[in-house]
Design a protein around this motif. Structure first.
Motif, PDB file in Angstrom:
ATOM      1  N   LEU A  24      37.178 -14.595  70.831  1.00 34.62           N
ATOM      2  CA  LEU A  24      36.650 -15.954  70.703  1.00 34.62           C
ATOM      3  C   LEU A  24      36.074 -16.244  69.319  1.00 34.62           C
ATOM      4  CD1 LEU A  24      33.407 -15.396  70.845  1.00 34.62           C
ATOM      5  CD2 LEU A  24      33.703 -15.680  73.284  1.00 34.62           C
ATOM      6  N   ALA A  26      37.356 -17.316  66.607  1.00 39.26           N
ATOM      7  CA  ALA A  26      37.793 -18.580  66.012  1.00 39.26           C
ATOM      8  C   ALA A  26      37.085 -19.772  66.630  1.00 39.26           C
ATOM      9  CB  ALA A  26      39.302 -18.731  66.161  1.00 39.26           C
ATOM     10  N   GLU A  27      36.451 -19.591  67.787  1.00 36.15           N
ATOM     11  CA  GLU A  27      35.777 -20.684  68.483  1.00 36.15           C
ATOM     12  C   GLU A  27      34.265 -20.603  68.380  1.00 36.15           C
ATOM     13  OE1 GLU A  27      37.722 -21.355  72.448  1.00 36.15           O
ATOM     14  OE2 GLU A  27      38.941 -19.685  71.739  1.00 36.15           O
ATOM     15  N   PRO A  29      30.653 -21.266  67.207  1.00 39.61           N
ATOM     16  CA  PRO A  29      29.967 -22.312  66.446  1.00 39.61           C
ATOM     17  C   PRO A  29      29.153 -21.695  65.318  1.00 39.61           C
ATOM     18  CG  PRO A  29      28.723 -21.815  68.420  1.00 39.61           C
ATOM     19  CD  PRO A  29      29.975 -20.980  68.487  1.00 39.61           C
ATOM     20  N   LEU A 179      28.280 -21.410  74.323  1.00 43.27           N
ATOM     21  CA  LEU A 179      28.841 -20.119  73.919  1.00 43.27           C
ATOM     22  C   LEU A 179      28.669 -19.096  75.040  1.00 43.27           C
ATOM     23  CD1 LEU A 179      30.071 -18.214  71.835  1.00 43.27           C
ATOM     24  CD2 LEU A 179      27.792 -17.939  70.824  1.00 43.27           C
ATOM     25  N   LEU A 182      31.348 -19.773  77.576  1.00 44.67           N
ATOM     26  CA  LEU A 182      32.647 -19.342  77.063  1.00 44.67           C
ATOM     27  C   LEU A 182      32.779 -17.832  77.134  1.00 44.67           C
ATOM     28  CD1 LEU A 182      35.328 -19.905  75.611  1.00 44.67           C
ATOM     29  CD2 LEU A 182      34.064 -19.870  73.437  1.00 44.67           C
ATOM     30  N   ARG A 186      35.620 -15.564  79.166  1.00 49.14           N
ATOM     31  CA  ARG A 186      36.499 -14.586  78.535  1.00 49.14           C
ATOM     32  C   ARG A 186      36.328 -13.195  79.166  1.00 49.14           C
ATOM     33  NH1 ARG A 186      38.453 -16.788  73.604  1.00 49.14           N
ATOM     34  NH2 ARG A 186      38.738 -18.996  74.148  1.00 49.14           N
TER      35      ARG A 186
END
Length: 204
Positions: A24, A26-27, A29, A179, A182, A186
């Motif tokens: 993750l 690339a995602e 913040p 986050l 997320l 994952r």
């Protein structure tokens, strides 16, 4: 189910520790804060793929992690030197900040199981001298990466989000909570489980 991240990180991202196909990074913040964040992480958390402090450090430029409890490395208490502007995020009433106290320049967060965090405070006198910030319990339906030892337990990333909601407002806290969600998705995917549920790993 306990986190079994291979020490050589085979097949995993070396930054977020998730399987490469679920990385993750690339995602992530970028969350700018006024307050410096120092995370004292128990050494047994270092290789856990479910360690949420790692995500905080990746997303927050003003966050630093130091290790505690390693048999081969003595904890450097000089990292706790305080100029009167440091608070500890810990659920105790030992020394609550005064109602009119200025907001801290630095927040210290203990990362580990509840027992590990409690022993850190017991064994490091410098921590007990700091004003202690307490948070309200999380909503009872909050999703979890690990099963907490008591109903009010929360992950390190959740606790950081709650602390920054108090210190700097919801605009700072919101991407931290997102986050966390997320990361749960994952980790669930890496275990072949559907999103929207919680992990069942013991510990916190």
């Amino acid at each position: 189910m306990r986190s079994r991240t291979p020490e050589d990180l085979a097949g995993r991202c070396p930054r977020c520790f998730l399987p490469t196909v679920l990385c993750l990074c690339a995602e992530l913040p970028v969350i700018s804060t006024r307050t410096e964040l120092l995370i004292i992480r128990h050494h047994k958390e270092t290789l856990k793929s479910t360690n949420t402090a790692r995500m905080a450090a990746l997303a927050m430029p003003r966050c630093r992690i130091v290790s505690y409890g390693s048999p081969s490395e003595r904890f450097d208490v000089s990292t706790l030197e305080d100029d009167g502007a440091t608070w500890l995020l810990f659920p105790t009433t030992q020394q609550a900040p005064a109602p009119d106290a200025a907001l801290p320049k630095r927040l210290i967060v203990l990362d580990g199981s509840w027992g590990q965090a409690k022993r850190m405070v017991q064994r490091v006198p410098e921590l007990r001298r700091l004003p202690s910030l307490m948070l309200p319990p999380p909503p009872p339906d909050s999703r979890r990466l690990r099963r907490p030892p008591h109903p009010d337990g929360m992950s390190t990333l959740e606790a950081i989000a709650g602390a920054f909601a108090h210190l700097e407002g919801e605009d700072v806290a919101r991407p931290l909570y997102a986050l966390h969600e997320l990361m749960i998705d994952r980790v669930l995917a890496s275990r072949g489980r559907r999103p929207g549920t919680s992990c069942d790993e013991d510990g916190d």
